[in-house]
Design a protein around this motif. Structure first.
Motif, PDB file in Angstrom:
ATOM      1  N   LEU A 110       2.785   5.208   1.599  1.00 42.49           N
ATOM      2  CA  LEU A 110       1.788   4.243   1.283  1.00 42.49           C
ATOM      3  C   LEU A 110       1.319   5.032  -0.223  1.00 42.49           C
ATOM      4  CD1 LEU A 110      -0.431   3.229   4.641  1.00 42.49           C
ATOM      5  CD2 LEU A 110       0.933   1.559   2.966  1.00 42.49           C
ATOM      6  N   LEU A 111       1.216   5.809   0.072  1.00 39.32           N
ATOM      7  CA  LEU A 111       0.677   7.267  -1.544  1.00 39.32           C
ATOM      8  C   LEU A 111       1.866   6.621  -2.731  1.00 39.32           C
ATOM      9  CD1 LEU A 111      -0.419  10.429   0.106  1.00 39.32           C
ATOM     10  CD2 LEU A 111      -2.049   8.255  -0.933  1.00 39.32           C
ATOM     11  N   ARG A 112       3.209   6.503  -2.431  1.00 38.16           N
ATOM     12  CA  ARG A 112       3.536   5.962  -3.404  1.00 38.16           C
ATOM     13  C   ARG A 112       3.762   5.176  -4.229  1.00 38.16           C
ATOM     14  NH1 ARG A 112      10.610   7.400  -3.332  1.00 38.16           N
ATOM     15  NH2 ARG A 112       9.840   9.397  -3.612  1.00 38.16           N
ATOM     16  N   HIS A 113       3.524   4.102  -3.024  1.00 37.02           N
ATOM     17  CA  HIS A 113       3.458   2.649  -3.654  1.00 37.02           C
ATOM     18  C   HIS A 113       1.879   1.798  -3.813  1.00 37.02           C
ATOM     19  CE1 HIS A 113       7.661   2.050  -2.348  1.00 37.02           C
ATOM     20  NE2 HIS A 113       7.859   1.953  -2.319  1.00 37.02           N
ATOM     21  N   TYR A 114       1.079   2.670  -2.910  1.00 35.77           N
ATOM     22  CA  TYR A 114      -0.010   2.058  -3.269  1.00 35.77           C
ATOM     23  C   TYR A 114      -1.095   3.254  -3.475  1.00 35.77           C
ATOM     24  CZ  TYR A 114       2.174  -2.446  -1.448  1.00 35.77           C
ATOM     25  OH  TYR A 114       3.144  -2.597  -1.331  1.00 35.77           O
ATOM     26  N   PRO A 115      -0.861   4.160  -4.857  1.00 39.85           N
ATOM     27  CA  PRO A 115      -1.671   5.261  -4.951  1.00 39.85           C
ATOM     28  C   PRO A 115      -2.979   4.639  -4.925  1.00 39.85           C
ATOM     29  CG  PRO A 115      -0.635   4.670  -6.954  1.00 39.85           C
ATOM     30  CD  PRO A 115      -0.037   3.411  -5.928  1.00 39.85           C
ATOM     31  N   GLN A 116      -3.028   3.077  -5.144  1.00 44.25           N
ATOM     32  CA  GLN A 116      -4.935   2.317  -5.087  1.00 44.25           C
ATOM     33  C   GLN A 116      -5.843   2.854  -3.656  1.00 44.25           C
ATOM     34  OE1 GLN A 116      -1.806   0.730  -5.730  1.00 44.25           O
ATOM     35  NE2 GLN A 116      -3.172  -1.382  -5.808  1.00 44.25           N
ATOM     36  N   LEU A 117      -5.016   2.765  -2.704  1.00 44.67           N
ATOM     37  CA  LEU A 117      -5.956   3.424  -1.610  1.00 44.67           C
ATOM     38  C   LEU A 117      -6.470   3.934  -1.723  1.00 44.67           C
ATOM     39  CD1 LEU A 117      -2.778   1.794   0.883  1.00 44.67           C
ATOM     40  CD2 LEU A 117      -4.639   0.539   0.608  1.00 44.67           C
ATOM     41  N   THR A 118      -7.489   3.900  -0.503  1.00 49.27           N
ATOM     42  CA  THR A 118      -8.629   4.748  -0.298  1.00 49.27           C
ATOM     43  C   THR A 118      -8.241   5.809   0.886  1.00 49.27           C
ATOM     44  OG1 THR A 118      -9.496   3.867   1.064  1.00 49.27           O
ATOM     45  CG2 THR A 118     -10.844   3.828  -1.485  1.00 49.27           C
ATOM     46  N   ASP A 119      -8.081   7.022   0.981  1.00 45.30           N
ATOM     47  CA  ASP A 119      -8.067   7.865   2.008  1.00 45.30           C
ATOM     48  C   ASP A 119      -8.653   7.084   2.902  1.00 45.30           C
ATOM     49  OD1 ASP A 119      -6.822   9.457   0.306  1.00 45.30           O
ATOM     50  OD2 ASP A 119      -7.954  11.657   0.974  1.00 45.30           O
ATOM     51  N   ALA A 120      -9.383   6.433   3.388  1.00 42.87           N
ATOM     52  CA  ALA A 120     -10.396   5.831   4.563  1.00 42.87           C
ATOM     53  C   ALA A 120      -9.099   4.512   5.291  1.00 42.87           C
ATOM     54  CB  ALA A 120     -11.390   5.594   4.411  1.00 42.87           C
ATOM     55  N   GLN A 121      -8.626   3.944   3.976  1.00 42.20           N
ATOM     56  CA  GLN A 121      -7.967   2.518   4.351  1.00 42.20           C
ATOM     57  C   GLN A 121      -6.777   2.680   4.488  1.00 42.20           C
ATOM     58  OE1 GLN A 121      -7.728   1.328  -0.006  1.00 42.20           O
ATOM     59  NE2 GLN A 121      -9.576  -0.507   1.110  1.00 42.20           N
ATOM     60  N   ILE A 122      -6.148   4.516   4.519  1.00 41.94           N
ATOM     61  CA  ILE A 122      -5.041   4.579   4.957  1.00 41.94           C
ATOM     62  C   ILE A 122      -4.566   4.870   5.831  1.00 41.94           C
ATOM     63  CG2 ILE A 122      -2.965   6.213   4.848  1.00 41.94           C
ATOM     64  CD1 ILE A 122      -3.221   6.471   1.538  1.00 41.94           C
ATOM     65  N   GLY A 123      -6.060   6.001   6.680  1.00 42.84           N
ATOM     66  CA  GLY A 123      -6.313   6.351   7.495  1.00 42.84           C
ATOM     67  C   GLY A 123      -6.751   5.773   8.996  1.00 42.84           C
ATOM     68  N   LYS A 124      -7.282   4.140   8.509  1.00 40.95           N
ATOM     69  CA  LYS A 124      -7.691   3.642   9.352  1.00 40.95           C
ATOM     70  C   LYS A 124      -6.179   2.168   9.603  1.00 40.95           C
ATOM     71  CE  LYS A 124     -10.689  -0.768  10.129  1.00 40.95           C
ATOM     72  NZ  LYS A 124     -11.669  -1.269  10.369  1.00 40.95           N
ATOM     73  N   LEU A 125      -5.464   2.452   8.898  1.00 39.08           N
ATOM     74  CA  LEU A 125      -3.910   1.486   9.047  1.00 39.08           C
ATOM     75  C   LEU A 125      -3.547   2.406   9.616  1.00 39.08           C
ATOM     76  CD1 LEU A 125      -2.161  -1.224   8.177  1.00 39.08           C
ATOM     77  CD2 LEU A 125      -1.023   0.542   6.948  1.00 39.08           C
ATOM     78  N   LEU A 126      -3.040   3.184   9.344  1.00 44.80           N
ATOM     79  CA  LEU A 126      -2.118   4.493  10.342  1.00 44.80           C
ATOM     80  C   LEU A 126      -2.358   5.326  11.452  1.00 44.80           C
ATOM     81  CD1 LEU A 126       0.034   5.532   7.057  1.00 44.80           C
ATOM     82  CD2 LEU A 126       0.680   3.390   8.526  1.00 44.80           C
TER      83      LEU A 126
END
Length: 184
Positions: A110-126
């Motif tokens: 996710l960090l490689r393909h979508y660097p614009q995602l916030t940590d909160a969004q990634i945390g909620k998704l995964l």
């Protein structure tokens, strides 16, 4: 249409205390008319005490009288003026023990393909913490040497629809996952 609280007990009360048809009662409590007939015959709900919908603010005497006079009329539940309770969120996402080691790989992808995602969004998704995301990002994770960015959908950490919804919410184009081939 909203259904009354305790539908079987409400049906018992309506059968005992009113002259409504089985179809009218069945539609109001969201049950089959044959179930209502079985309750009336004493085959079902023998130990259930009737639940008075008038006393509990779900029906009015006038509504019952209106429907008793017209067999084609349908009972309408009283709309409460009280605010409805808010739906609770699902809470933390559970990841099985076998997939927990795959989570840093999904974070890296996710960090490689979508660097614009916030940590909160990634945390909620995964279902992970901001601390873990930060450690994967700055390569200070305890297993950094073995982290390979892999699609979190193929890892089973999220669904494609959840990932696409998150990606479109930030205005990015979804990446089509590339199937992984084992070098065997």
């Amino acid at each position: 249409m909203p259904t009354p609280l305790m539908p079987k007990a409400t049906a018992v009360w309506l059968i005992e205390k009113t002259s409504l048809s089985f179809d009218q009662i069945a539609e109001f409590v969201a049950m089959h008319p044959l179930e209502i007939q079985a309750i009336a015959d004493g085959e079902v709900a023998q130990g259930i005490v009737g639940y008075d919908p008038v006393q509990n603010g779900q029906l009015t005497r006038e509504e019952i009288a209106r429907c008793e006079a017209d067999p084609n009329a349908r009972l309408q539940i009283v709309q409460s003026s009280l605010p409805q309770p808010k739906q609770r969120s699902k809470g933390a996402r559970y990841t099985p023990v076998a997939k927990r080691n795959d989570r840093p790989d999904g974070i890296a992808w996710l960090l490689r393909h979508y660097p614009q995602l916030t940590d909160a969004q990634i945390g909620k998704l995964l279902g992970t913490t901001k601390d873990t995301i930060a450690k994967v990002r700055d390569k200070s994770h305890w297993n950094s040497a073995n982290i390979k960015p892999r699609d979190p959908v193929t890892l089973g950490l999220t669904t494609q629809s959840e990932l696409n919804a998150l990606i479109t919410s930030i205005g990015a184009e979804p990446v089509t996952p590339v199937p992984e081939h084992d070098a065997a």
